[in-house]
Design a protein around this motif. Structure first.
Motif, PDB file in Angstrom:
ATOM      1  N   TRP A  42      -3.213  -3.217 -11.166  1.00  0.00           N
ATOM      2  CA  TRP A  42      -2.760  -1.830 -11.263  1.00  0.00           C
ATOM      3  C   TRP A  42      -3.735  -0.937 -12.004  1.00  0.00           C
ATOM      4  O   TRP A  42      -3.917   0.231 -11.643  1.00  0.00           O
ATOM      5  CB  TRP A  42      -1.374  -1.762 -11.894  1.00  0.00           C
ATOM      6  CG  TRP A  42      -1.309  -2.114 -13.349  1.00  0.00           C
ATOM      7  CD1 TRP A  42      -1.039  -3.337 -13.892  1.00  0.00           C
ATOM      8  CD2 TRP A  42      -1.502  -1.229 -14.460  1.00  0.00           C
ATOM      9  NE1 TRP A  42      -1.072  -3.278 -15.261  1.00  0.00           N
ATOM     10  CE2 TRP A  42      -1.340  -1.997 -15.638  1.00  0.00           C
ATOM     11  CE3 TRP A  42      -1.793   0.130 -14.580  1.00  0.00           C
ATOM     12  CZ2 TRP A  42      -1.471  -1.448 -16.906  1.00  0.00           C
ATOM     13  CZ3 TRP A  42      -1.917   0.687 -15.847  1.00  0.00           C
ATOM     14  CH2 TRP A  42      -1.751  -0.108 -16.989  1.00  0.00           C
ATOM     15  N   SER A  88       5.823   6.581  -4.966  1.00  0.00           N
ATOM     16  CA  SER A  88       6.020   5.200  -5.406  1.00  0.00           C
ATOM     17  C   SER A  88       7.334   4.634  -4.885  1.00  0.00           C
ATOM     18  O   SER A  88       7.422   3.452  -4.542  1.00  0.00           O
ATOM     19  CB  SER A  88       5.994   5.124  -6.939  1.00  0.00           C
ATOM     20  OG  SER A  88       4.725   5.484  -7.437  1.00  0.00           O
ATOM     21  N   SER A 263       0.218  -6.229  -4.878  1.00  0.00           N
ATOM     22  CA  SER A 263       1.659  -6.186  -4.641  1.00  0.00           C
ATOM     23  C   SER A 263       2.129  -4.741  -4.680  1.00  0.00           C
ATOM     24  O   SER A 263       1.393  -3.834  -5.096  1.00  0.00           O
ATOM     25  CB  SER A 263       2.404  -7.000  -5.699  1.00  0.00           C
ATOM     26  OG  SER A 263       2.286  -6.375  -6.980  1.00  0.00           O
ATOM     27  N   THR A 265       4.363  -3.594  -6.675  1.00  0.00           N
ATOM     28  CA  THR A 265       4.460  -3.225  -8.090  1.00  0.00           C
ATOM     29  C   THR A 265       3.129  -2.760  -8.641  1.00  0.00           C
ATOM     30  O   THR A 265       3.048  -1.750  -9.360  1.00  0.00           O
ATOM     31  CB  THR A 265       4.978  -4.417  -8.913  1.00  0.00           C
ATOM     32  OG1 THR A 265       6.272  -4.789  -8.437  1.00  0.00           O
ATOM     33  CG2 THR A 265       5.065  -4.055 -10.388  1.00  0.00           C
ATOM     34  N   GLU A 266       2.043  -3.489  -8.319  1.00  0.00           N
ATOM     35  CA  GLU A 266       0.719  -3.107  -8.809  1.00  0.00           C
ATOM     36  C   GLU A 266       0.321  -1.729  -8.271  1.00  0.00           C
ATOM     37  O   GLU A 266      -0.226  -0.898  -9.002  1.00  0.00           O
ATOM     38  CB  GLU A 266      -0.320  -4.150  -8.379  1.00  0.00           C
ATOM     39  CG  GLU A 266      -0.092  -5.545  -8.944  1.00  0.00           C
ATOM     40  CD  GLU A 266      -0.477  -5.655 -10.404  1.00  0.00           C
ATOM     41  OE1 GLU A 266      -1.081  -4.713 -10.956  1.00  0.00           O
ATOM     42  OE2 GLU A 266      -0.173  -6.706 -11.010  1.00  0.00           O
ATOM     43  N   ARG A 268       2.357   0.683  -7.247  1.00  0.00           N
ATOM     44  CA  ARG A 268       3.207   1.701  -7.883  1.00  0.00           C
ATOM     45  C   ARG A 268       2.707   2.033  -9.288  1.00  0.00           C
ATOM     46  O   ARG A 268       2.611   3.204  -9.667  1.00  0.00           O
ATOM     47  CB  ARG A 268       4.648   1.198  -7.940  1.00  0.00           C
ATOM     48  CG  ARG A 268       5.422   1.337  -6.640  1.00  0.00           C
ATOM     49  CD  ARG A 268       6.773   0.677  -6.734  1.00  0.00           C
ATOM     50  NE  ARG A 268       7.651   1.066  -5.625  1.00  0.00           N
ATOM     51  CZ  ARG A 268       8.799   0.474  -5.345  1.00  0.00           C
ATOM     52  NH1 ARG A 268       9.215  -0.547  -6.094  1.00  0.00           N
ATOM     53  NH2 ARG A 268       9.540   0.896  -4.331  1.00  0.00           N
ATOM     54  N   LEU A 269       2.409   1.009 -10.056  1.00  0.00           N
ATOM     55  CA  LEU A 269       1.924   1.233 -11.420  1.00  0.00           C
ATOM     56  C   LEU A 269       0.611   2.001 -11.413  1.00  0.00           C
ATOM     57  O   LEU A 269       0.376   2.857 -12.268  1.00  0.00           O
ATOM     58  CB  LEU A 269       1.761  -0.102 -12.149  1.00  0.00           C
ATOM     59  CG  LEU A 269       3.051  -0.826 -12.534  1.00  0.00           C
ATOM     60  CD1 LEU A 269       2.741  -2.206 -13.103  1.00  0.00           C
ATOM     61  CD2 LEU A 269       3.843  -0.008 -13.553  1.00  0.00           C
TER      62      LEU A 269
END
Length: 562
Positions: A42, A88, A263, A265-266, A268-269
């Motif tokens: 991220w 996101s 991923s 999550t990565e 989005r962060l």
């Protein structure tokens, strides 16, 4: 420049190119080259996204924007954090689920090939032109510092960027940008510290802020609703939100950055990190420009900051006329400097009535100084109609070259070159991937080997680089580079965003309705720009809503007729 400056500058450039080439040794297929094997973390994604935005234009033009117009440009970014949250939540999961290389692949599965091709074409036009401006920005430095012809400077910068980008892929670009952001931030912090350090004895940072405020440069937030005002909180929140939604959600130069995440999550962060850091970063860069303005209230500035163009006037019949304006400008500066020092004393004594009085006197002199600067620009234009008679983009580099010590000049030049290479390499990488995936592979060469598409990506990178260099030769015609890039984006982003919003949220609207609505919306936006009907930030809103309204209207009419 000193040997130390050249060592710092060339050492940084060599590291960037060498690192990019080294990181490409594993690019054996198109997925590795365009998506970096989806293994980015991220913080790499976040820094890469920021570095893609932080072109040389940011560090040349943004301080000049603050110097001439104050801090209000920061409002342009107020809608960005909210856009990062929306993207996101909604867009990133969709792209990951579809496993796309580009944002425009999704449009074919949702609509049809012609809609996908239209969106890709609009992106290619906009980003291809913008790439030319990002090449032109550092070329200004070479032409000013080395006395090079501007076209040759464009050619040299373009060649270096093409070499670096062709050698690297998405992974190399993203990995390199982490180090470039370190250089960029270190350089700007050092520049800011040096400005404060070089202020006259007895004038501190707090005094400088007060002087900037009294002279109208600390106009950070404007709550007035003025249709003609480019930068207020309403255009920033609304127009900036739509521009950020389109830029980060549909512009391949940004989408490609977070599609390389390991991923959801990565990714989005990484986007949220950019949303949190972008506004403070732009505020700081604008503050640097405001402090340069204050600095030049105590030290004699040139009447025209592009010294190369000024020197050419001395060789023409207008030399005496130009020298007369220069002399009057210098005489006026002496008077203004004395009044500014009196203003500082009044501020330090907390004598508000006297401070207000002195501020009025200083601003009156500053207005006359601005008129003389305009006279100088007019003379330059008369002496050479092809001359670049706008100098806002030269303000910061002039300060760097004239006042920073040896070594720091090289560092600041390395900052600007690093930003240029990181941003332009991302743009060329995205242009090549869109051309190969959305046009070449989809419509012209549907069946070929991985090696063929990998080589095609590299050749298209070269082609777009050459086109960017060609457009860079015309970039001197624009008033302010940071505005030019944002105007270009606003001309196309609203329409592209409208297409994607229909695709995401209006499932009953078909391909023909959105295709023809997008063409109509783009035509309207271009007409609004040509006739100068409204500030450019509103084009993002207008373009988007026109696509939505006309798509919905067409589809409704079709359903009624059926």
């Amino acid at each position: 420049m000193s040997i130390l400056d050249w060592t710092v500058l060339l050492g940084t450039l060599f590291f960037i190119v060498a690192y990019g080439i080294w990181k490409t040794r594993g690019s054996k297929n198109i997925e590795s080259y365009l998506k970096g094997n989806n293994d980015m973390k991220w913080w790499t994604i976040g820094l890469s996204i920021m570095a893609t935005q932080a072109s040389a234009i940011t560090f040349l033009s943004t301080p000049g924007q603050a110097f001439s117009d104050g801090m209000r440009f920061v409002q342009f970014y107020f809608g960005l954090p909210l856009a990062m949250v929306v993207l996101s939540i909604t867009v990133i999961p969709l792209y990951y689920r579809l496993k796309v290389y580009t944002a425009y692949e999704y449009l074919e599965s949702r609509f049809d090939l012609k809609t996908r091709t239209l969106a890709a074409f609009l992106f290619l036009v906009q980003r291809g032109l913008a790439a030319g401006i990002t090449i032109y920005a550092p070329a200004i430095i070479l032409s000013t510092v080395l006395g090079m012809d501007l076209f040759m400077a464009n050619l040299l910068i373009g060649f270096l960027v093409i070499l670096y980008t062709v050698s690297g892929g998405t992974k190399a670009v993203s990995q390199t940008q982490k180090h470039q952001m370190v250089v960029i931030m270190l350089g700007m912090i050092v520049a800011f510290g040096m400005i404060i350090y070089l202020l006259p004895s007895g004038v501190g940072f707090s005094d400088a802020l007060h002087v900037a405020g009294k002279m109208g440069k600390m106009n950070v937030i404007d709550f007035s609703f003025d249709w003609e005002n480019r930068y207020n909180i309403w255009t920033g929140l609304l127009g900036g939100f739509f521009l950020a939604m389109s830029y980060f959600g549909t512009d391949q130069s940004q989408v490609q950055r977070y599609l390389s995440g390991r991923s959801i999550t990565e990714s989005r962060l990484g986007l949220l990190f950019n949303g949190l850091m972008k506004v403070p970063l732009q505020f700081f860069i604008l503050l640097v420009g405001a402090m340069v303005f204050v600095f030049y209230q105590f030290y004699q500035p040139p009447v025209f900051f592009n010294k190369a163009e000024s020197a050419k006037v001395y060789e023409t019949e207008y030399a005496n006329e130009f020298k007369a304006v220069e002399q009057e400008f210098e005489t006026l500066f002496v008077k203004k400097e004395a009044e500014v020092k009196s203003l500082v004393v009044a501020i330090q004594q907390n004598n508000q009535p006297l401070a207000d009085q002195k501020a009025m006197e200083v601003n009156a002199i500053e207005e006359k100084s601005s008129e003389l600067r305009q006279e100088a620009k007019d003379i330059i234009s008369k002496a050479n109609p092809n001359a670049e008679a706008r100098d806002a983009d030269y303000v910061f580099i002039t300060f760097v070259m004239d006042y920073l010590p040896k070594g720091l000049v090289g560092l600041l030049l390395a900052v600007i070159f690093s930003a240029a290479m990181s941003s332009t390499s991302s743009e060329l990488n995205a242009l090549a991937s869109t051309t190969v995936i959305d046009l070449y592979k989809r419509s012209f060469r549907k069946e070929a080997s991985e090696k063929h598409y990998l080589n095609a990506s590299r050749w298209f990178t070269v082609g777009w680089g050459v086109l960017a260099i060609m457009f860079a030769t015309f970039a001197s015609m624009v008033d302010n580079l940071i505005q030019a890039v944002n105007i270009l984006g606003s001309l196309f982003y609203g329409t592209i965003l409208g297409i994607f919003i229909v695709a995401f949220y209006f499932k009953k609207i078909g391909s023909n309705a959105v295709f023809w609505s997008a063409l109509f919306a783009e035509a309207v936006v271009l007409c609004l720009y040509y006739f100068d009907v409204m500030p450019y930030l509103w084009f993002n809103v207008v373009g988007c809503f026109l696509v939505l309204i006309f798509s919905y209207g067409q589809q409704t009419w079709k359903n009624l007729v059926a």
